[in-house]
Design an enzyme around this catalytic site. Structure first.
Site, PDB file in Angstrom:
ATOM      1  N   ASP A 188       0.185   2.325  -0.131  1.00 39.66           N
ATOM      2  CA  ASP A 188       0.015   2.292   1.339  1.00 39.66           C
ATOM      3  C   ASP A 188       0.933   3.302   2.020  1.00 39.66           C
ATOM      4  O   ASP A 188       1.546   3.013   3.052  1.00 39.66           O
ATOM      5  CB  ASP A 188       0.316   0.888   1.890  1.00 39.66           C
ATOM      6  CG  ASP A 188      -0.455  -0.214   1.187  1.00 39.66           C
ATOM      7  OD1 ASP A 188      -1.515   0.082   0.613  1.00 39.66           O
ATOM      8  OD2 ASP A 188       0.007  -1.372   1.205  1.00 39.66           O
ATOM      9  N   GLN A 201       6.581   3.275  -1.612  1.00 38.70           N
ATOM     10  CA  GLN A 201       5.716   2.387  -0.832  1.00 38.70           C
ATOM     11  C   GLN A 201       6.044   2.527   0.655  1.00 38.70           C
ATOM     12  O   GLN A 201       7.209   2.457   1.050  1.00 38.70           O
ATOM     13  CB  GLN A 201       5.916   0.928  -1.269  1.00 38.70           C
ATOM     14  CG  GLN A 201       5.007  -0.058  -0.526  1.00 38.70           C
ATOM     15  CD  GLN A 201       5.059  -1.454  -1.114  1.00 38.70           C
ATOM     16  OE1 GLN A 201       5.586  -1.677  -2.191  1.00 38.70           O
ATOM     17  NE2 GLN A 201       4.491  -2.410  -0.405  1.00 38.70           N
ATOM     18  N   ASP A 202       4.991   2.736   1.466  1.00 41.71           N
ATOM     19  CA  ASP A 202       5.145   2.795   2.928  1.00 41.71           C
ATOM     20  C   ASP A 202       6.012   3.968   3.391  1.00 41.71           C
ATOM     21  O   ASP A 202       6.901   3.809   4.229  1.00 41.71           O
ATOM     22  CB  ASP A 202       5.727   1.479   3.467  1.00 41.71           C
ATOM     23  CG  ASP A 202       4.741   0.322   3.396  1.00 41.71           C
ATOM     24  OD1 ASP A 202       3.673   0.506   2.799  1.00 41.71           O
ATOM     25  OD2 ASP A 202       5.043  -0.758   3.919  1.00 41.71           O
ATOM     26  N   THR A 241      10.114  -3.886   7.161  1.00 30.86           N
ATOM     27  CA  THR A 241       9.487  -2.566   7.031  1.00 30.86           C
ATOM     28  C   THR A 241       9.804  -1.726   8.257  1.00 30.86           C
ATOM     29  O   THR A 241      10.183  -0.550   8.168  1.00 30.86           O
ATOM     30  CB  THR A 241       7.967  -2.703   6.858  1.00 30.86           C
ATOM     31  OG1 THR A 241       7.694  -3.493   5.695  1.00 30.86           O
ATOM     32  CG2 THR A 241       7.300  -1.356   6.706  1.00 30.86           C
ATOM     33  N   GLN A 283       8.607  -2.024   0.349  1.00 35.96           N
ATOM     34  CA  GLN A 283       8.434  -1.187   1.539  1.00 35.96           C
ATOM     35  C   GLN A 283       9.738  -0.482   1.900  1.00 35.96           C
ATOM     36  O   GLN A 283      10.784  -1.118   2.037  1.00 35.96           O
ATOM     37  CB  GLN A 283       7.979  -2.042   2.727  1.00 35.96           C
ATOM     38  CG  GLN A 283       6.634  -2.719   2.507  1.00 35.96           C
ATOM     39  CD  GLN A 283       6.766  -4.136   1.991  1.00 35.96           C
ATOM     40  OE1 GLN A 283       7.654  -4.449   1.196  1.00 35.96           O
ATOM     41  NE2 GLN A 283       5.878  -5.013   2.439  1.00 35.96           N
ATOM     42  N   TRP A 342      -5.464  -3.168   5.515  1.00 39.66           N
ATOM     43  CA  TRP A 342      -4.291  -3.982   5.818  1.00 39.66           C
ATOM     44  C   TRP A 342      -4.627  -5.036   6.878  1.00 39.66           C
ATOM     45  O   TRP A 342      -4.178  -6.170   6.807  1.00 39.66           O
ATOM     46  CB  TRP A 342      -3.176  -3.054   6.310  1.00 39.66           C
ATOM     47  CG  TRP A 342      -1.872  -3.715   6.634  1.00 39.66           C
ATOM     48  CD1 TRP A 342      -1.390  -4.880   6.119  1.00 39.66           C
ATOM     49  CD2 TRP A 342      -0.868  -3.239   7.530  1.00 39.66           C
ATOM     50  NE1 TRP A 342      -0.147  -5.159   6.646  1.00 39.66           N
ATOM     51  CE2 TRP A 342       0.196  -4.158   7.513  1.00 39.66           C
ATOM     52  CE3 TRP A 342      -0.759  -2.102   8.348  1.00 39.66           C
ATOM     53  CZ2 TRP A 342       1.351  -3.990   8.286  1.00 39.66           C
ATOM     54  CZ3 TRP A 342       0.386  -1.929   9.099  1.00 39.66           C
ATOM     55  CH2 TRP A 342       1.423  -2.861   9.068  1.00 39.66           C
ATOM     56  N   ARG A 365      -6.835   0.883   1.653  1.00 44.01           N
ATOM     57  CA  ARG A 365      -7.250  -0.518   1.615  1.00 44.01           C
ATOM     58  C   ARG A 365      -6.982  -1.132   2.983  1.00 44.01           C
ATOM     59  O   ARG A 365      -6.087  -0.690   3.719  1.00 44.01           O
ATOM     60  CB  ARG A 365      -6.529  -1.274   0.504  1.00 44.01           C
ATOM     61  CG  ARG A 365      -5.016  -1.266   0.592  1.00 44.01           C
ATOM     62  CD  ARG A 365      -4.401  -2.115  -0.516  1.00 44.01           C
ATOM     63  NE  ARG A 365      -2.943  -2.159  -0.408  1.00 44.01           N
ATOM     64  CZ  ARG A 365      -2.203  -3.139  -0.920  1.00 44.01           C
ATOM     65  NH1 ARG A 365      -2.779  -4.154  -1.563  1.00 44.01           N
ATOM     66  NH2 ARG A 365      -0.880  -3.105  -0.803  1.00 44.01           N
TER      67      ARG A 365
END
Length: 515
Positions: A356, A334-335, A282, A312, A423, A421
């Site tokens: 996220d 994502q990310d 990531t 990610q 992590w 959420r």
């Protein structure tokens, strides 16, 4: 690693233990004040520095020096692992860890260097970053499935010693002790010259270098412009103007005081497609990664096109202290936006994603931004995933006076969208005075895994509006709260949370200091 670190370490470790200044009673007494007394006692009783501890500030410096010594040793251990990597995945994770250990050494050194102006809040920020760097190394090893082979060589108690320093130095209120003050909508840490650049209608006219794909500038790629900026002697702000166009490249900016300015969102686009699905960590998937301090980005789109199925895939990662992004767009799935570490401010930006998509462990305020949830592959969106691992880190995500709505591709009523959420164990996120559209699930927040972190997180909502803002059916977790007190909410404003009044004014980016 510079030779002087090795040399210093050798000299330090060769000092006779009979010269130590601390009795066993003193060691026990001081270390009992830390969350990790065992490594504290061991390293303090074997401490070669021989510096008497007369007060808490002495203990802080010695504790941080011990962490620095172990980080230097850890960096040496990681460096020696290079030839032991058996495949490209191990090599990728190892390269991240080596870089992250180097940054850890730099931040710890900066926290106790007598030649560096460092407030208690500065030190807490840099220690928070040091701990985040070590955690990021571990996460990368896990992501690529190579921790079993590499992790045993890296364990050196650095994280526990940094955690001890965070506890010793803990600021009373997680923020700047001075009253918040703003100028033209930006925290006062923004220097006057930077403020003029950000407020200027034509900052490109002050460019030191021009990038243009058609050959009309000094360079045709952003990477070449960054390289040129690093080659010569310079002082103060260095402005790189990137003309309209789509630049397909991955860029890393390690220089301090760089400003990238484009022709506007959707006009100047820097795009890449690295992802965890494609074999990156990531951390290393970012299209643009910024670690040089005092970075400014304006009027640019940062994009990652790996798509929703490659997991990610970061559009922008910032570990730049006192960095500002103004009128920028961050596009991915994502990310998307990795607010990795340090103090950051985003104003009038657009952020697009699914899972996220605003995540990391910076102390960051997003103000007057548009947050767009896209259509996710698994029918669930989570806007934030904040990564605080230690209760004394002064980090968190604060979203203020912004808008959360559906992107044009998100029309299905079957998709559930949540504010965030947890992590990590002490995840901390607040939404304040923000418009939440009907896409937000009534529960508001989503578990990460079972009851993990539900009582240790801090999730707050204050004076939000819109059809998704009702808190009547929100989660009943121990760490969730509806904030009704303006004084509690003000802890997460630009003035308090990122000490913005001391650095933002110089950037000329408008900001609101308080609520």
């Amino acid at each position: 690693m510079p030779f002087r670190y090795y040399a210093t370490l050798v000299v330090l470790l060769s000092v006779s233990q009979t010269l130590l200044a601390y009795s066993p009673e003193q060691v026990k007494s001081w270390c009992s004040q830390t969350p990790n007394p065992e490594p504290c006692e061991y390293y303090l009783s074997h401490d070669p520095h021989n510096t008497p501890i007369k007060q808490k500030s002495d203990f802080f410096k010695i504790s941080t020096q011990l962490a620095l010594d172990r980080a230097i040793q850890g960096q040496h251990n990681v460096d020696s692992l290079g030839p032991k990597c058996r495949n490209s995945l191990e090599k990728t994770a190892w390269a991240d860890c080596l870089e992250l250990y180097q940054y850890t050494v730099l931040r710890l050194n900066k926290s106790i260097d007598p030649n560096v102006k460092c407030s208690q809040y500065d030190a807490q920020t840099w220690l928070s970053t040091a701990l985040t760097n070590l955690e990021t190394c571990w996460v990368g090893l896990q992501e690529l499935g190579v921790s079993e082979h590499l992790l045993p060589f890296m364990s050196s108690n650095v994280s526990k010693l940094v955690s001890n320093s965070l506890a010793i130095n803990k600021a009373p209120n997680d923020g700047d002790q001075s009253p918040p003050s703003y100028k033209d909508g930006f925290p006062t840490w923004v220097k006057p010259g930077d403020r003029k650049l950000l407020q200027s209608s034509s900052p490109a006219s002050q460019a030191n270098i021009v990038v243009a794909q058609d050959g009309s500038g000094d360079y045709t790629t952003v990477k070449a412009a960054i390289s040129a900026a690093s080659s010569g002697k310079r002082s103060g702000r260095f402005v790189i103007y990137v003309k309209a166009g789509t630049y397909k490249e991955n860029v890393e900016i390690k220089l301090a005081n760089i400003m990238l300015v484009g022709d506007g969102i959707g006009k100047t686009i820097i795009t890449g497609s690295k992802s965890v699905g494609g074999g990156s960590t990531t951390f290393n998937s970012a299209t643009v990664a910024v670690v040089g301090d005092n970075f400014i980005g304006r009027d640019i789109t940062f994009r990652n096109t790996a798509g929703p199925s490659n997991h990610q895939a970061v559009a922008l990662r910032s570990g730049s202290d006192l960095s500002v992004f103004y009128k920028c767009s961050f596009e991915g799935y994502q990310d998307t936006l990795y607010v990795h570490s340090e103090r950051q401010f985003y104003r009038e930006c657009d952020i697009y994603g699914t899972v996220d998509f605003i995540f990391g462990n910076a102390a960051v305020v997003l103000q007057n931004c548009n947050i767009y949830a896209r259509n996710p592959p698994n029918k669930t969106n989570t806007i934030t995933a904040q990564g605080r691992t230690d209760p004394n880190q002064n980090t968190g995500i604060s979203i203020h006076n912004s808008r959360v709505t559906a992107a044009s591709d998100l029309k299905s009523g079957s998709v559930k969208t949540y504010l965030g959420r947890p992590w990590k164990q002490y995840s901390r996120t607040v939404f304040m005075k923000t418009f939440l559209d009907s896409l937000i699930n009534p529960a508001g927040w989503l578990e990460w895994s079972g009851d993990f972190a539900l009582n240790t997180l801090y999730y707050g909502e204050y004076a939000n509006t819109g059809p998704g803002s009702s808190t009547s059916n929100r989660v009943k977790w121990g760490g969730y709260r509806v904030i009704t007190s303006a004084s509690e909410a003000s802890r997460f404003t630009v003035g308090s949370f990122i000490a913005g009044n001391s650095w933002l004014p110089a950037t000329n980016v408008p900001f609101t200091s308080g609520l």
